[in-house]
Design a protein around this motif. Structure first.
Motif, PDB file in Angstrom:
ATOM      1  N   VAL A  86       0.858  -1.190   0.000  1.00 50.57           N
ATOM      2  CA  VAL A  86       0.000   0.000   0.000  1.00 50.57           C
ATOM      3  C   VAL A  86       0.894   1.240   0.000  1.00 50.57           C
ATOM      4  N   ARG A  87       0.693   2.070  -0.982  1.00 51.48           N
ATOM      5  CA  ARG A  87       1.404   3.361  -1.033  1.00 51.48           C
ATOM      6  C   ARG A  87       0.372   4.459  -1.256  1.00 51.48           C
ATOM      7  N   ASP A  88       0.814   5.682  -1.262  1.00 53.19           N
ATOM      8  CA  ASP A  88      -0.120   6.799  -1.426  1.00 53.19           C
ATOM      9  C   ASP A  88      -0.819   6.708  -2.785  1.00 53.19           C
ATOM     10  N   GLY A  89      -2.143   6.571  -2.724  1.00 54.87           N
ATOM     11  CA  GLY A  89      -2.940   6.607  -3.939  1.00 54.87           C
ATOM     12  C   GLY A  89      -3.140   5.289  -4.651  1.00 54.87           C
ATOM     13  N   ALA A  90      -2.521   4.200  -4.189  1.00 55.12           N
ATOM     14  CA  ALA A  90      -2.663   2.936  -4.917  1.00 55.12           C
ATOM     15  C   ALA A  90      -2.294   1.760  -4.025  1.00 55.12           C
ATOM     16  N   ILE A  91      -2.816   0.588  -4.394  1.00 58.26           N
ATOM     17  CA  ILE A  91      -2.486  -0.669  -3.720  1.00 58.26           C
ATOM     18  C   ILE A  91      -2.095  -1.677  -4.793  1.00 58.26           C
ATOM     19  N   ARG A  92      -0.981  -2.339  -4.566  1.00 57.92           N
ATOM     20  CA  ARG A  92      -0.534  -3.417  -5.457  1.00 57.92           C
ATOM     21  C   ARG A  92      -0.837  -4.748  -4.774  1.00 57.92           C
ATOM     22  N   GLN A 103      -5.885  -3.752  15.998  1.00 59.81           N
ATOM     23  CA  GLN A 103      -4.822  -3.678  15.000  1.00 59.81           C
ATOM     24  C   GLN A 103      -5.415  -3.561  13.603  1.00 59.81           C
ATOM     25  N   THR A 104      -6.470  -4.321  13.331  1.00 56.73           N
ATOM     26  CA  THR A 104      -7.096  -4.280  12.009  1.00 56.73           C
ATOM     27  C   THR A 104      -7.688  -2.900  11.739  1.00 56.73           C
ATOM     28  N   ARG A 105      -8.325  -2.301  12.741  1.00 52.69           N
ATOM     29  CA  ARG A 105      -8.877  -0.955  12.567  1.00 52.69           C
ATOM     30  C   ARG A 105      -7.779   0.066  12.278  1.00 52.69           C
ATOM     31  N   ALA A 106      -6.653  -0.070  12.967  1.00 51.65           N
ATOM     32  CA  ALA A 106      -5.550   0.868  12.752  1.00 51.65           C
ATOM     33  C   ALA A 106      -5.002   0.748  11.332  1.00 51.65           C
ATOM     34  N   VAL A 107      -4.849  -0.489  10.865  1.00 51.47           N
ATOM     35  CA  VAL A 107      -4.342  -0.698   9.506  1.00 51.47           C
ATOM     36  C   VAL A 107      -5.352  -0.191   8.480  1.00 51.47           C
ATOM     37  N   ARG A 108      -6.647  -0.446   8.717  1.00 54.75           N
ATOM     38  CA  ARG A 108      -7.674   0.059   7.803  1.00 54.75           C
ATOM     39  C   ARG A 108      -7.635   1.583   7.738  1.00 54.75           C
ATOM     40  N   ALA A 109      -7.480   2.247   8.899  1.00 56.58           N
ATOM     41  CA  ALA A 109      -7.427   3.709   8.919  1.00 56.58           C
ATOM     42  C   ALA A 109      -6.223   4.223   8.131  1.00 56.58           C
ATOM     43  N   GLU A 110      -5.091   3.522   8.231  1.00 55.61           N
ATOM     44  CA  GLU A 110      -3.903   3.955   7.499  1.00 55.61           C
ATOM     45  C   GLU A 110      -4.087   3.754   5.997  1.00 55.61           C
ATOM     46  N   ILE A 111      -4.718   2.652   5.593  1.00 57.54           N
ATOM     47  CA  ILE A 111      -4.989   2.430   4.170  1.00 57.54           C
ATOM     48  C   ILE A 111      -5.949   3.492   3.647  1.00 57.54           C
ATOM     49  N   ALA A 112      -6.993   3.788   4.421  1.00 49.74           N
ATOM     50  CA  ALA A 112      -7.957   4.813   4.012  1.00 49.74           C
ATOM     51  C   ALA A 112      -7.278   6.177   3.879  1.00 49.74           C
ATOM     52  N   ARG A 113      -6.340   6.473   4.774  1.00 50.28           N
ATOM     53  CA  ARG A 113      -5.618   7.748   4.700  1.00 50.28           C
ATOM     54  C   ARG A 113      -4.776   7.812   3.432  1.00 50.28           C
ATOM     55  N   ARG A 114      -4.096   6.708   3.112  1.00 46.30           N
ATOM     56  CA  ARG A 114      -3.240   6.711   1.928  1.00 46.30           C
ATOM     57  C   ARG A 114      -4.047   6.760   0.636  1.00 46.30           C
ATOM     58  N   LEU A 115      -5.273   6.245   0.682  1.00 50.79           N
ATOM     59  CA  LEU A 115      -6.129   6.287  -0.502  1.00 50.79           C
ATOM     60  C   LEU A 115      -6.999   7.548  -0.535  1.00 50.79           C
ATOM     61  N   ALA A 116      -6.883   8.372   0.519  1.00 49.85           N
ATOM     62  CA  ALA A 116      -7.645   9.629   0.608  1.00 49.85           C
ATOM     63  C   ALA A 116      -9.140   9.378   0.476  1.00 49.85           C
ATOM     64  N   LEU A 117      -9.648   8.366   1.216  1.00 50.59           N
ATOM     65  CA  LEU A 117     -11.065   8.037   1.164  1.00 50.59           C
ATOM     66  C   LEU A 117     -11.851   8.933   2.103  1.00 50.59           C
ATOM     67  N   ASN A 118     -13.099   9.188   1.785  1.00 54.85           N
ATOM     68  CA  ASN A 118     -13.986   9.923   2.666  1.00 54.85           C
ATOM     69  C   ASN A 118     -14.386   9.041   3.843  1.00 54.85           C
ATOM     70  N   PRO A 119     -14.654   9.644   5.010  1.00 53.53           N
ATOM     71  CA  PRO A 119     -15.077   8.832   6.169  1.00 53.53           C
ATOM     72  C   PRO A 119     -16.302   7.979   5.885  1.00 53.53           C
ATOM     73  N   ASP A 168      -9.156   5.968  -7.053  1.00 55.33           N
ATOM     74  CA  ASP A 168     -10.405   6.199  -7.789  1.00 55.33           C
ATOM     75  C   ASP A 168     -11.197   4.912  -8.010  1.00 55.33           C
ATOM     76  N   ASP A 169     -10.526   3.757  -7.918  1.00 51.99           N
ATOM     77  CA  ASP A 169     -11.199   2.475  -8.155  1.00 51.99           C
ATOM     78  C   ASP A 169     -11.932   1.967  -6.922  1.00 51.99           C
ATOM     79  N   VAL A 170     -11.624   2.527  -5.730  1.00 44.92           N
ATOM     80  CA  VAL A 170     -12.142   1.992  -4.475  1.00 44.92           C
ATOM     81  C   VAL A 170     -13.457   2.668  -4.119  1.00 44.92           C
ATOM     82  N   GLU A 171     -14.475   1.838  -3.845  1.00 45.96           N
ATOM     83  CA  GLU A 171     -15.776   2.359  -3.428  1.00 45.96           C
ATOM     84  C   GLU A 171     -15.926   2.358  -1.911  1.00 45.96           C
TER      85      GLU A 171
END
Length: 322
Positions: free
Chosen positions: A239-245, A302-318, A263-266
């Motif tokens: 996971v990097r800023d703006g994308a996941i491989r 731990q899962t919530r923390a990782v999800r929050a970090e992924i959401a931050r890197r993908l710039a998702l809305n709450p 942009d692909d993530v709903e």
């Protein structure tokens, strides 16, 4: 467990909440009540009496954990550590350690059900104290540096943490190596031979029966389910800023790769990761309707923390984060 919002204070907690203690005590009481009548069979050396005895001992252990497990809190402020320990029916024990009493501090990484990081503090008097686990697995470096700054100590050597938010990329799961591919292919060949040889022999000798076909079919289904499980659990995320491989071991024994952008993530959710209640996965739903599940993580916090970090890197809305 949590940390204070103030930059001048860090709180680390470990213990069991009142609700968790009540649940443990309730389970223990039920086990003991069920086991007590069965102890009457113990004199006759019947298996029911032995099972009741083990159930009673297990219930007593759960009750002891509910009653006597201690709660520990470390409050780290500028120049000192205040440690508080208390059992449910005991007195609160406090200990104050000033920064001039500390000989050194290091970061310890432990791997059990989940990866945890804790601070180990050595005092001038020779005591070694281990803190409660750091609360957010994605903020280990930040918390460690903050504690070192508050106590005016050199920053300890950081342990390798693929989930830390300070990394340019965070990694979930294990990279797929050529060794894993060879092992996967060998397993498929072993399953194919184990299932085919008896069937071919029975067909060749004219002894093939309906029961034999049913057993072979059941074995084939079990083999497919196991191979499918290995396919699902072989995921590796970068996971990097703006994308996941994504990397995954395909059913053909090759490496499948895919990349999705923000942009692909709903939506991004947390789902159960298996039969164990402490296992979770992060599920990403794409706008195409496809759902991608992460490698298994242990512990909901731990899962919530990782999800929050992924959401931050993908710039998702709450609203896009479940």
């Amino acid at each position: 467990m949590d940390t204070a919002a103030s930059e001048n204070e860090v709180r680390l907690r470990k213990g069991t909440s009142l609700n968790e203690r009540l649940v443990l005590a309730g389970i223990a009481a039920i086990l003991c009540l069920i086991a007590l009548p069965g102890l009457a069979h113990l004199a006759n050396d019947q298996w029911l009496g032995i099972a009741a005895l083990f159930a009673l001992l297990f219930g007593c252990l759960l009750l002891s954990a509910a009653l006597f497990d201690r709660n520990v809190v470390w409050i780290i402020t500028s120049g000192e550590i205040l440690i508080g320990e208390q059992r449910p029916f005991g007195k609160l024990h406090r200990r104050l350690i000033r920064d001039d009493e500390i000989a050194g501090m290091r970061l310890r990484k432990s791997i059990g059900k989940s990866v945890e990081f804790a601070l180990v503090v050595e005092t001038e008097s020779g005591d070694t104290l281990t803190s409660p686990p750091l609360p957010d697995v994605t903020q280990v470096q930040k918390t460690t540096l903050q504690v070192a700054w508050l106590l005016q100590l050199p920053a300890p050597e950081l342990a390798e943490n693929p989930l830390d938010a300070a990394n340019p990329r965070i990694r979930l799961g294990k990279p797929i190596s050529s060794k894993r591919i060879r092992a996967y292919r060998a397993l498929v060949v072993l399953f194919a031979c184990s299932l085919s040889l008896p069937f071919v022999y029975a067909l060749w000798s004219g002894k093939l029966s309906t029961l034999g076909i049913a057993v072979w079919s059941l074995g084939a289904i079990m083999a497919f389910v196991l191979i499918r499980h290995l396919y699902r659990t072989s995921a590796f995320w970068i996971v990097r800023d703006g994308a996941i491989r994504f990397e995954r071991l395909s059913l053909k024994g090759t490496i499948e790769t895919d990349t999705v952008s923000d942009d692909d993530v709903e939506r991004i959710d947390i789902e159960s990761g298996g039969r164990r209640g402490s296992h979770y996965v992060i599920a990403i739903r794409l706008r195409t309707g496809r759902k991608i599940r992460s490698p298994v993580l242990v512990g909901k916090e731990q899962t919530r923390a990782v999800r929050a970090e992924i959401a931050r890197r993908l710039a998702l809305n709450p609203s896009d984060v479940g």
